[in-house]
Design a protein around this motif. Structure first.
Motif, PDB file in Angstrom:
ATOM      1  N   CYS A 328       0.859  -1.184   0.000  1.00 21.32           N
ATOM      2  CA  CYS A 328       0.000   0.000   0.000  1.00 21.32           C
ATOM      3  C   CYS A 328       0.898   1.237   0.000  1.00 21.32           C
ATOM      4  N   ARG A 329       0.284   2.418  -0.148  1.00 21.22           N
ATOM      5  CA  ARG A 329       1.056   3.658  -0.187  1.00 21.22           C
ATOM      6  C   ARG A 329       1.442   4.068   1.238  1.00 21.22           C
ATOM      7  N   PRO A 330       2.729   4.006   1.588  1.00 22.84           N
ATOM      8  CA  PRO A 330       3.138   4.357   2.949  1.00 22.84           C
ATOM      9  C   PRO A 330       3.277   5.868   3.121  1.00 22.84           C
ATOM     10  N   SER A 331       3.248   6.304   4.357  1.00 27.40           N
ATOM     11  CA  SER A 331       3.475   7.710   4.697  1.00 27.40           C
ATOM     12  C   SER A 331       4.815   7.840   5.410  1.00 27.40           C
ATOM     13  N   LEU A 332       5.487   8.955   5.176  1.00 25.22           N
ATOM     14  CA  LEU A 332       6.783   9.189   5.809  1.00 25.22           C
ATOM     15  C   LEU A 332       6.595   9.636   7.253  1.00 25.22           C
ATOM     16  N   VAL A 333       7.376   9.043   8.142  1.00 23.20           N
ATOM     17  CA  VAL A 333       7.373   9.420   9.553  1.00 23.20           C
ATOM     18  C   VAL A 333       8.580  10.287   9.875  1.00 23.20           C
ATOM     19  N   ALA A 334       9.757   9.875   9.392  1.00 21.22           N
ATOM     20  CA  ALA A 334      10.981  10.608   9.714  1.00 21.22           C
ATOM     21  C   ALA A 334      12.088  10.266   8.725  1.00 21.22           C
ATOM     22  N   VAL A 335      12.996  11.215   8.605  1.00 24.14           N
ATOM     23  CA  VAL A 335      14.250  11.028   7.866  1.00 24.14           C
ATOM     24  C   VAL A 335      15.365  11.331   8.860  1.00 24.14           C
ATOM     25  N   ARG A 394      -1.623  -0.675   7.467  1.00 22.31           N
ATOM     26  CA  ARG A 394      -1.890  -2.042   7.927  1.00 22.31           C
ATOM     27  C   ARG A 394      -0.582  -2.641   8.454  1.00 22.31           C
ATOM     28  N   ASP A 395      -0.691  -3.712   9.211  1.00 18.24           N
ATOM     29  CA  ASP A 395       0.513  -4.403   9.673  1.00 18.24           C
ATOM     30  C   ASP A 395       1.271  -4.969   8.480  1.00 18.24           C
TER      31      ASP A 395
END
Length: 423
Positions: A328-335, A394-395
């Protein structure tokens, strides 16, 4: 009294639409085009490739203008480097096309490019000498220490504002903090916080050069400066404990052994017979690679490949790998911890290798390794290592290493993930 924290937080206050940037007019903040034009003026770089090399050659004569020691340079304050820059996505549809994704969101790789340019200009603002027409310093990105996302969605049709200033300096290095906000529902609200570490070099970018000392004004700025000191100490500590230098901790060794035991074939109970556990993926099968030919169009003001371009390409490859892995399309949390080990020359073959190295719940930790390959000598040289933390809706499957080297990547990914969730 100037308070950088107040100025940066002020961007969240309710503003009327007349504050949106509609172009370079008097009294308005500059946009990213003006930022890059200003950088060219500061170092005397040309916009034409045919003239660019000559302009860089002429910078050699500026070496005599470098300070012999840091004490020879005037002390600067945080307000001297404070900048506010607008990205008018809401008011300039043509600009919006450059930042737009197929899914009607903003290309985060473009934001990385803008942050890199802004960090360089902030550093030049700190070292600015009005008596000189051009700066003798070559200021380049050494490390992206951290980028923390405050919200996952960046809207493609709403204006963006960047603010930032120098927060700490060493003798030849500068820490620049930046904040990005976006105008929506009548207010500018936080999107991300970024910390970059820049280094100053001589005009030929061959040796270190001194930068102006920084003097905090008031307890609030003193606290910001002390945080910069703490960041430096943390970076030294993490470098000392690197798995490329020292063995894993006792707890980490238990983790690796547990992963090994979990993959043993209960029928054969052999070191050579390994079985993939349910809902898992071998680390070897979670890779994605890419190749870039480095053309002059992607050069920076010093005739090397633009660091923001490298970050954009690495991010997009890492995102694609996380997307493929998680389904699925993931979202960025941190770089975090993007280390620029060596510059990339024009004409290089840039090889990018993305690896999912750790997963936990819905989170995916991705490491992207970039290296230049010389087809004549057949040599590979590492230029950058990138670390991205993504979250899925999702997991996701567990990632399982098979070799000792993969186990070290796993532990390194776990370390980066833990640092992200702890902050």
């Amino acid at each position: 009294m100037f308070s950088p924290r107040m100025l940066l937080l002020r961007s969240c206050a309710s503003l009327t639409t007349r504050h949106l940037c509609t172009g370079p007019r008097k009294g308005r903040a500059p946009d990213m085009v003006e930022v890059r034009n200003r950088l060219r003026e500061i170092v005397g770089a040309s916009t034409n490739w045919s003239d660019h090399q000559q302009a860089m050659a002429e910078r050699v004569s500026l070496s005599s203008m470098l300070a012999k020691s840091q004490s020879d340079l005037p002390v600067k304050s945080m307000k001297d480097s404070f900048l506010e820059v607008h990205l008018p996505l809401g008011s300039e549809p043509q600009l919006r096309e450059k930042y737009l994704t197929f899914h009607n969101t903003v290309r985060f790789g473009r934001i990385l490019e803008d942050l890199d340019s802004l960090a360089v200009l902030i550093s030049y603002s700190h070292t600015y000498n009005p008596a000189l027409k051009r700066s003798p310093l070559s200021i380049v990105t050494a490390l992206v220490d951290k980028i923390d996302m405050r919200q996952q969605v960046i809207y493609p049709d709403c204006d963006i504002k960047f603010t930032g200033h120098v927060t700490w300096v060493g003798k030849t290095s500068i820490e620049a903090k930046m904040h990005m906000t976006q105008y929506r529902d009548g207010a500018y609200c936080p999107v991300l916080d970024a910390t970059f570490v820049m280094v100053a070099r001589d005009p030929e970018n061959k040796r270190a050069a001194f930068v102006n000392p920084l003097r905090p004004e008031g307890p609030e700025e003193e606290e910001i400066f002390q945080q910069g000191e703490a960041n430096k100490s943390r970076r030294v500590e993490l470098s000392t404990a690197s798995l490329l230098k020292v063995a894993p901790t006792a707890e980490e060794r238990k983790i690796v052994h547990g992963l090994f035991l979990n993959t043993l074939d209960t029928k054969t109970v052999s070191f050579r017979s390994r079985v993939l556990p349910p809902s898992s993926v071998w680390m070897e099968d979670a890779k994605l690679k890419g190749l870039e030919i480095c053309h002059p169009q992607e050069r920076n003001i010093f005739n090397r490949i633009f660091g923001g371009f490298l970050m954009r390409k690495a991010y997009e490859l890492g995102w694609a790998n996380a997307c493929s892995f998680g389904g699925c399309r993931p979202s960025l949390v941190a770089v975090d911890d993007i280390l620029f080990q060596r510059p990339v020359e024009i004409g290089s073959l840039l090889m990018l290798s993305s690896q999912v190295c750790y997963t936990e719940g819905k989170h995916i930790q991705v490491r992207v390794h970039s290296e230049v390959f010389d087809p004549l000598t057949r040599q590979h040289n590492t230029t950058n290592v990138f670390h991205f933390t993504f979250v899925s809706d999702r997991d996701v499957p567990s990632i399982v290493p098979q070799t000792y080297g993969e186990s070290m990547l796993y532990l390194d990914g776990k370390r980066h993930f833990n640092l992200t969730v702890e902050q």
